[in-house]
Design an enzyme around this catalytic site. Structure first.
Site, short mmCIF file in Angstrom:
data_model
loop_
_atom_site.label_atom_id
_atom_site.label_comp_id
_atom_site.label_asym_id
_atom_site.label_seq_id
_atom_site.Cartn_x
_atom_site.Cartn_y
_atom_site.Cartn_z
N LYS A 190 0.87 -1.19 0.00
CA LYS A 190 0.00 0.00 0.00
C LYS A 190 0.90 1.23 0.00
O LYS A 190 1.51 1.57 1.01
CB LYS A 190 -0.89 -0.01 1.25
N CYS A 303 13.82 10.28 7.53
CA CYS A 303 13.67 9.92 8.95
C CYS A 303 14.97 10.17 9.71
O CYS A 303 14.96 10.38 10.91
CB CYS A 303 13.27 8.47 9.10
#
Lengths: 508, 135
Positions: A190, A303
């Site tokens: 996804k 990140c």
């Protein structure tokens, strides 16, 4: 007020992108069961450039059906064949690198020089890496005594769910897909709702290389498609990259199904510059300056963004003067222009969030050493999401030092001693990345060992070669991507404990 | 002069109230918020159907905002507690499981520093577990 350094080149041509893309399920293009599509907006200019299928539970179930149908055969496909197919995927991507790089730039907003030089080459290498390591992979055997042998054999987990972030859409998808397929799992992927297009263009190129159902991609919103996927009792594992609340929610679903998860969550990475960095004005000093400015790589949407600069107080002036000058020289402009160094933030809500942090930073008394505002670009970019690379000076208790802004914003503070540097570095909820810059051989080993983070770059930063394990300590998650140890996150161990003794135990 | 006490930690804009109303109607249930930490869509408030996100002893309840419980993890609260939060909404394509996202909008937090006087007169926080026990 602030003068920006601007790109001078013209943007390159846009490749053909379809008006809309369906799901890729069971080797076929499948229209969403709702019949609905959602707009994909390019951060470059705020304009819709394609539409993505709005997936829901019915689409996820279809994809899980296809993956389960494919698993019995894929899990028994020889490693030689699996490896060959992964290599073929890499070859096809390499042949189409330029087109995919441009589409990734349109989808995400990052500068073309990054998609060309980093995202796509790393994607290609990553498929090759996992194609390679499974050929040399071995299970273990041990002889417990002369009659008893234990075989520990790897078996793939089954059908896995993989939820992808938007900051490196193709690369983060590859970090998950390549090890899963190499391990013999089938997957339902996804993609993020901000960047659902580049992976579908990729599937147009590589979709027929794999047997139908091995790799399925369903686009849609988190609550409508991500949730039914992550909470399904038909997935054997969930792999997620994103933020902490959603990470916890996914673990909550996984706890209901008793399945494992891997989590790559946030960071607030310290980049530490020891006193010896400024011992000479040489190549190394220049490299360290660049290392500090790497906060602006990918518009800070990483990140591991080195979003806290910790610099020894004795070298603050000489070092930061250079860092500020280098930051001001970052060329902003059209992300498809070849000389643009920093592009657009990925979406409007991110743009607004970053501006809200620039505001709280100023309120808390941090001093903006450069930037500190949005960047108003023209020539068709007026509605894009551009932020000036920003350096704040403050202290580590400020919110801008503690929260992941996910934008081109770095906060700098000073330290007096090595102990203080380590204490500041570790005063954070996160432990994903860190940087240590020094000319001192002892510090080069001791300081990284004292930092509570999964990846410490020593005299470098932001390198992500395959075969260097990547993952977090503390609230930055668990599991190690980008390394062959990821194979074991997609496998379980079958232990065969064999007796070669014809004699009975004698108990009964 | 009497000093105001029990000052709220979380406020909400009218635009965000409208979205909460719409979502309540659409989902037919009360809602809750949990402020997320870092990474891609992090540092954003997440909106869920009430009870969908499990809170516990390591979550801080910061009060109700327009009838919705607002939580944050305890370690994050340590760094946020001196700021007043205002729940707002902005157009944008967020990701995550927050339930407003399909509407093409995203909840957003705006922040302001409390004055020292305000800081000493805020509503008392509770843990997520305490809130669950009361309900």
């Amino acid at each position: 007020m602030t003068t920006l350094t601007l790109s001078e080149a013209k943007p390159v041509e846009r490749p053909h992108i379809k008006e809309k893309y369906d799901h890729f399920i069971g080797g076929k293009w499948v229209a969403p069961s709702s019949g609905e599509y959602f707009d994909n907006i390019s951060p470059i200019d705020g304009k819709v450039f394609s539409k993505a299928a709005r997936g829901n539970k019915a689409d996820i179930e279809k994809a899980l059906d296809a993956a389960h149908a494919a698993f019995p055969s894929w899990s028994k496909t020889s490693v030689a064949v699996r490896s060959k197919l992964l290599n073929k995927i890499a070859d096809v991507i390499e042949e189409n690198l330029e087109m995919l790089a441009r589409i990734e730039t349109i989808d995400n907003g990052k500068a073309l020089r990054e998609t060309r030089a980093a995202d796509l080459p790393l994607v290609i290498d990553h498929f090759r890496y996992f194609a390679g390591v499974i050929r040399a992979d071995e299970s273990t055997i041990s002889e417990h005594d002369e009659h008893t042998v234990s075989i520990a054999l790897h078996e793939p987990l089954g059908v896995v769910a993989q939820i992808i972030p938007w900051n490196f859409p193709l690369l983060m998808a590859t970090w998950k897909i390549a090890p899963a397929l190499a391990a013999g799992c089938c997957t339902v992927v996804k993609p993020a709702e901000q960047t659902p297009t580049s992976i579908m263009v990729l599937m147009e190129l590589i979709g027929d290389i794999l047997p139908p159902g091995v790799l399925n991609v369903v686009t849609g919103f988190g609550v409508e498609a991500g949730k039914p996927l992550a909470s399904s009792n038909r997935v054997a594992k969930v792999s997620f990259t994103g933020e902490t609340t959603t990470g916890r929610l996914i673990m909550q679903y996984a706890s209901e199904n008793l399945v494992p998860v891997t989590m790559e969550l946030g960071g607030k990475s310290p980049n530490i510059f020891m006193k010896s960095v400024a011992d000479a004005d040489d190549d190394f000093f220049d490299k360290a300056v660049e290392g500090a400015v790497l906060f602006a790589l990918n518009q800070g949407e990483v990140c591991t963004c080195p979003s806290r600069i910790l610099v020894h107080e004795d070298i603050y002036d000489v070092f930061m003067e250079r860092v500020i000058a280098r930051t001001k020289a970052i060329k902003m402009g059209h992300p498809l222009a070849e000389d643009t160094m920093m592009g657009a933030q990925a979406s409007n809500d991110q743009f607004e969030k970053i501006l809200s942090y620039l505001d709280i930073g100023k309120q808390e008394g941090a001093e903006a050493l450069c930037g500190g505002d949005k960047a108003s670009l023209n020539s068709g970019l007026e509605n894009g999401y551009y932020i000036q690379p920003t350096i704040f000076k403050g202290h580590n208790k400020m919110r801008i030092f503690q929260e992941e802004i996910f934008g081109p914003v770095v906060s700098v503070t000073t330290f007096k001693t090595t102990e203080e540097a380590i204490a500041i570095a570790n005063d954070t909820m996160y432990g994903l990345g860190a940087g240590l810059w020094s000319r001192d051989a002892h510090e080069l080993y001791q300081v990284p060992r004292a930092i509570l983070a999964g990846r410490v770059w020593v005299n470098c930063y932001h390198a992500y070669p395959a075969h260097a394990p990547f993952g977090g300590y503390k609230k930055s998650g668990f599991g190690r991507e980008n390394h062959l140890m990821m194979l074991n996150h997609y496998r379980q161990t079958k232990n065969m404990l064999i007796s070669y003794d014809k004699k009975k135990l004698g108990f009964f | 002069m009497t000093q105001a006490t029990n000052l709220p930690r979380v406020l909400i804009t009218e635009a965000a109230m409208d979205v909460v109303d719409t979502l309540r109607k659409r989902f037919g249930t009360d809602l809750m918020f949990h402020q997320s930490g870092g990474c891609c869509d992090g540092s954003s408030p997440m909106c869920f159907e009430k009870g969908d996100f499990k809170v516990g002893t390591n979550d801080i309840w910061m009060g109700k905002v327009y009838g919705c419980d607002f939580f944050m993890s305890a370690d994050q609260f340590e760094y946020w507690k001196h700021t007043e939060l205002t729940l707002d909404v902005t157009p944008g394509r967020g990701s995550s499981f927050s339930i407003e996202i399909p509407m093409g909008i995203r909840f957003l937090i705006r922040s302001r520093l409390f004055t020292m006087e305000e800081f000493e007169n805020l509503i008392l926080t509770k843990t997520g577990e305490e809130v669950l026990e009361e309900n």
